[in-house]
Design an enzyme around this catalytic site. Structure first.
Site, PDB file in Angstrom:
ATOM      1  N   HIS A 297       0.874  -1.332   0.100  1.00 59.11           N
ATOM      2  CA  HIS A 297      -0.335  -0.145  -0.105  1.00 59.11           C
ATOM      3  C   HIS A 297       0.686   0.965   0.092  1.00 59.11           C
ATOM      4  CE1 HIS A 297      -3.105   2.973   2.250  1.00 59.11           C
ATOM      5  NE2 HIS A 297      -3.601   2.080   1.500  1.00 59.11           N
ATOM      6  N   CYS A 298       1.798   1.579   0.803  1.00 55.02           N
ATOM      7  CA  CYS A 298       3.040   2.038   0.741  1.00 55.02           C
ATOM      8  C   CYS A 298       3.673   3.068  -0.558  1.00 55.02           C
ATOM      9  CB  CYS A 298       4.310   2.223   1.682  1.00 55.02           C
ATOM     10  SG  CYS A 298       2.931   0.983   3.148  1.00 55.02           S
TER      11      CYS A 298
END
Length: 346
Positions: free
Chosen positions: A332-333
């Site tokens: 997600h980062c």
């Protein structure tokens, strides 16, 4: 008649593309570039099954190289678009735009990106949204600069006006501001009418000061997926248990408990004596699927099963992300979703 206020869409709403930045030798990935490129190839291959990918590249040579790597992996390049841009690193969740729907268009919130409180050089990352906006990357949108440090990984919305965040992160960024003031500011800028704070939760090897997207995520207006720890001997056990209790005490807008989906705990992953932050909560929701970080651990399959239960209408796809946690982040980062209509479809 007053126009409707801007709205912060949930991640599961229709998307036009996923924004990423290709790693290269001038980023912090240099020492393990080959390994992390394999993760990026797998990620792009998974996304392009469902929607386009917008890839920032530092120069023409990097674009040529990335195209060749993706082509050799038989990725559908018709769903890949490259955008030249300067960047310090590839954590687009934190340096990319936070997009609000505003009437028939979009408002791109451009908060200050300070390298997670000045830990790392981030001047080029802080200018990324402005650059993308000036080069015509986005359609029917207006950029709104905001002189306030905030990363996309620090906030989570249900799309209906409820924001979830961790007090530790926002307190670290703004040590002189109180909770009431920060709550008011976030609610105003993000057009939320509820801000839910977690006071517990952390991961060793995480340098974001407890971003919410490594700990707890909405899976709908009435559901929360969170990273649990079932091992009493693990150093995270007490803190994540306290976080789980906090989450269980939260209530929906209707005053009901949230449906809860605890994620299993991966065995400790240690690199050169350093514990790495292997969180399954760092998944990405895309059109028709959930992309889950996999770490080559026996908990990968149970985590995939939990996400399949939380998102029954989406395919859950495991993406090998062990190389990413070497730099303290995960799937997600390195991504930022762009709502449907924001990016031109070619």
């Amino acid at each position: 008649m007053n126009p409707a206020p801007p709205r912060f869409p949930a991640e599961w709403e229709p998307q036009s593309a996923i924004l990423i930045a290709w790693p290269h030798a001038e980023t912090d990935w240099a020492d393990r570039l080959g390994e992390v490129e394999e993760t990026y190839i797998a990620l792009v291959a998974a996304i392009t099954r469902f929607e386009p990918v917008l890839i920032c590249v530092a120069d023409d040579d990097l674009q040529t190289y990335a195209e060749a790597r993706l082509r050799s992996a038989r990725v559908d390049l018709s769903r890949v678009r490259f955008v030249p841009a300067a960047y310090d690193d590839t954590w687009l969740r934190d340096s990319g735009p936070i997009s609000l729907r505003d009437g028939g268009g979009f408002r791109l919130l451009d908060f200050r990106f300070t390298g997670w409180g000045g830990k790392f050089e981030a001047s080029r990352d802080d200018q990324l949204i402005e650059h993308l906006d000036e080069t015509g990357t986005f359609l029917n949108s207006a950029r709104q600069p905001i002189d306030f440090a905030l990363e996309g990984g620090a906030i989570e919305t249900d799309g209906e006006g409820t924001l979830l965040s961790t007090w530790q992160c926002l307190r670290e960024r703004h040590p002189t501001a109180g909770r009431e003031e920060i709550t008011r500011r976030l609610a105003s800028w993000l057009h939320q009418d509820r801000v839910l704070w977690l006071d517990h939760g952390y991961l060793e090897g995480d340098d974001t000061d407890a971003h919410i997207d490594t700990l707890a995520r909405f899976a709908g207006p009435d559901a929360i997926v969170f990273q649990a720890c079932e091992d009493p001997s693990d150093s995270h056990y007490a803190e994540l248990k306290a976080m789980a209790d906090e989450i269980a005490a939260l209530r929906t807008r209707e005053g009901k408990p949230y449906r809860l989906f605890p994620l299993p705990w991966a065995r400790p992953i240690v690199d050169e004596g350093r514990r790495l932050a292997a969180s399954y909560a760092n998944f990405l929701i895309i059109n028709g699927a959930v992309l889950m970080p996999a770490y080559g651990d026996e908990a990968d399959s149970p985590a995939q099963a939990v996400l399949a239960e939380a998102f029954p209408d989406r395919e859950v796809i495991a993406v090998p992300c062990r190389p990413l946690i070497w730099q303290n982040g995960s799937l997600h980062c390195i991504t930022m979703q762009l709502p449907a209509g924001l990016v031109r479809q070619e």
